[in-house]
Design an enzyme around this catalytic site. Structure first.
Site, PDB file in Angstrom:
ATOM      1  N   ASN A  13       0.879  -1.173   0.000  1.00 11.55           N
ATOM      2  CA  ASN A  13       0.000   0.000   0.000  1.00 11.55           C
ATOM      3  C   ASN A  13       0.914   1.221   0.000  1.00 11.55           C
ATOM      4  OD1 ASN A  13      -1.747   2.078   0.453  1.00 11.55           O
ATOM      5  ND2 ASN A  13      -2.397   1.414   2.501  1.00 11.55           N
ATOM      6  N   TRP A  14       1.010   1.840  -1.161  1.00 11.14           N
ATOM      7  CA  TRP A  14       1.944   2.980  -1.296  1.00 11.14           C
ATOM      8  C   TRP A  14       1.435   4.240  -0.615  1.00 11.14           C
ATOM      9  CZ3 TRP A  14       4.401   3.210  -6.896  1.00 11.14           C
ATOM     10  CH2 TRP A  14       5.114   2.016  -7.133  1.00 11.14           C
ATOM     11  N   LYS A  15       0.154   4.239  -0.246  1.00 11.83           N
ATOM     12  CA  LYS A  15      -0.457   5.434   0.364  1.00 11.83           C
ATOM     13  C   LYS A  15      -0.218   6.653  -0.542  1.00 11.83           C
ATOM     14  CE  LYS A  15      -0.035   3.115   4.745  1.00 11.83           C
ATOM     15  NZ  LYS A  15      -0.008   3.173   6.194  1.00 11.83           N
ATOM     16  N   HIS A  99      -9.412   1.260   4.620  1.00 14.60           N
ATOM     17  CA  HIS A  99      -8.150   1.439   5.347  1.00 14.60           C
ATOM     18  C   HIS A  99      -8.369   2.350   6.550  1.00 14.60           C
ATOM     19  CE1 HIS A  99      -4.056   2.528   6.324  1.00 14.60           C
ATOM     20  NE2 HIS A  99      -3.709   1.406   5.720  1.00 14.60           N
ATOM     21  N   GLU A 101      -6.702   4.667   7.721  1.00 17.64           N
ATOM     22  CA  GLU A 101      -6.454   6.101   7.476  1.00 17.64           C
ATOM     23  C   GLU A 101      -7.677   6.754   6.836  1.00 17.64           C
ATOM     24  OE1 GLU A 101      -2.753   5.513   5.447  1.00 17.64           O
ATOM     25  OE2 GLU A 101      -1.869   4.872   7.338  1.00 17.64           O
ATOM     26  N   GLU A 171      -5.377  -5.104  10.182  1.00 14.88           N
ATOM     27  CA  GLU A 171      -4.364  -4.084  10.452  1.00 14.88           C
ATOM     28  C   GLU A 171      -4.658  -3.398  11.785  1.00 14.88           C
ATOM     29  OE1 GLU A 171      -2.326  -2.757   6.567  1.00 14.88           O
ATOM     30  OE2 GLU A 171      -4.030  -1.455   6.883  1.00 14.88           O
ATOM     31  N   GLY A 177       2.412   2.265  10.743  1.00 14.83           N
ATOM     32  CA  GLY A 177       3.338   3.385  10.627  1.00 14.83           C
ATOM     33  C   GLY A 177       4.020   3.759  11.935  1.00 14.83           C
ATOM     34  N   SER A 217       3.387  -2.180  10.163  1.00 17.74           N
ATOM     35  CA  SER A 217       4.837  -2.234  10.384  1.00 17.74           C
ATOM     36  C   SER A 217       5.449  -3.595  10.050  1.00 17.74           C
ATOM     37  CB  SER A 217       5.186  -1.825  11.821  1.00 17.74           C
ATOM     38  OG  SER A 217       4.770  -0.486  12.067  1.00 17.74           O
ATOM     39  N   GLY A 238       2.941  -1.114   4.167  1.00 15.01           N
ATOM     40  CA  GLY A 238       3.039   0.303   3.844  1.00 15.01           C
ATOM     41  C   GLY A 238       4.475   0.687   3.557  1.00 15.01           C
ATOM     42  N   GLY A 239       5.125   1.261   4.551  1.00 17.81           N
ATOM     43  CA  GLY A 239       6.472   1.816   4.396  1.00 17.81           C
ATOM     44  C   GLY A 239       7.466   0.895   3.689  1.00 17.81           C
TER      45      GLY A 239
END
Ligand code: 13P
Length: 255
Positions: A13-15, A99, A101, A171, A177, A217, A238-239
């Site tokens: 997930n590149w966000k 998600h 976010e 999640e 994050g 994470s 993500g990251g």
């Protein structure tokens, strides 16, 4: 429960990261680490504006492309929104829905998650449905209730046939994050609760066949342990999905 009944899926997930040109550059690197990794599906979910370039760059590779949201109406006066048909026409076959976010910053609710999920499935997209408890919910000991309720509300009205195109991503919001990962046992237990909920809505066969990912994470160091758990069928990353070498290690851990 038999793990062989379901697919392992590693999704990035590149966000809100990477312009179209930057996306193509990263995909060139990802192609190398994703080559011939037959034991899992690999998906990258990129910003809307990167989708055409990403679809083009992933042609002929094993990397599939997804979006990060979709609206539930087919068309109309919904400024700033994107429909499922628009995604499909671009060659996009996956979409993240719900998600945390989006729930936290953009007013996403269990009801709109359900509407989006149904619209996406009816159009022919595969859904990566996100659920997860907040830190205070875990501390209050209500994780199981929260996960079960979110799962039931998101999947309301779906058929067993439609569940073949639903991937669930567990999640925990406190792990996203933050560098704070759920332990492998916590992830396994939570994914197991989600699977039991799917079994209660449909049946054991549907639950056994549903891919349930862990996200929060996940990185090159902890992926192998998380992915070794019975109920963890992949990751939503993500990251670490923005760094090809790290994403490659996670893909390898899923082999
Ligand atoms: P991080 O891997 O950066 O914690 O993000 C997880 C996530 O939200 C994936 O959807």
């Amino acid at each position: 429960m038999n793990r062989n009944l379901r697919k392992t899926v590693i999704a990035g997930n590149w966000k809100m990261n990477k312009t179209p040109a930057e996306a193509v550059k990263l995909i060139e690197e990802l192609k190398v680490v994703a080559e011939n990794k037959k034991n899992c599906d690999i998906i990258i979910c990129v910003p809307f504006v990167d989708l055409p370039a990403a679809v083009e760059a992933c042609k002929g590779t094993d990397i599939k492309v997804g979006a990060q949201n979709v609206h539930f109406e087919k068309s109309g006066a919904f400024t700033g929104e994107i429909s499922a048909d628009m995604l499909l026409e671009l060659g996009v076959n996956y979409v993240i829905i719900g998600h945390s976010e989006r729930r936290q910053y953009f007013g996403e609710t269990d009801d709109t998650v359900n509407l989006r999920t149904k619209a996406a499935l009816e159009a022919g997209l595969t859904v990566i449905l996100c659920i997860g408890e907040l830190l205070n919910e875990r501390e209050d000991g209500i994780t199981a209730e929260v996960l079960s309720m979110q799962t039931k509300k998101a999947l309301k009205g779906l058929t067993a046939e439609q569940m073949k195109k639903v991937i669930i991503a567990y999640e925990p919001v406190w792990a996203i994050g933050t560098g704070k990962t759920a332990t492998a046992q916590q992830a396994d237990e939570a994914c197991g609760i989600v699977r039991d909920t799917v079994a209660s809505i449909f049946d054991k066969a549907v639950a056994d066949a549903t891919t349930i990912q862990y996200g929060g994470s996940m990185n090159a160091k902890n992926a192998a342990e998380l992915l070794s758990m019975e109920n963890v069928d992949g990751g939503l990353i993500g990251g670490a999905s923005l760094k090809a070498p790290d994403f490659g290690v996670i893909i390898d851990a899923a082999q």
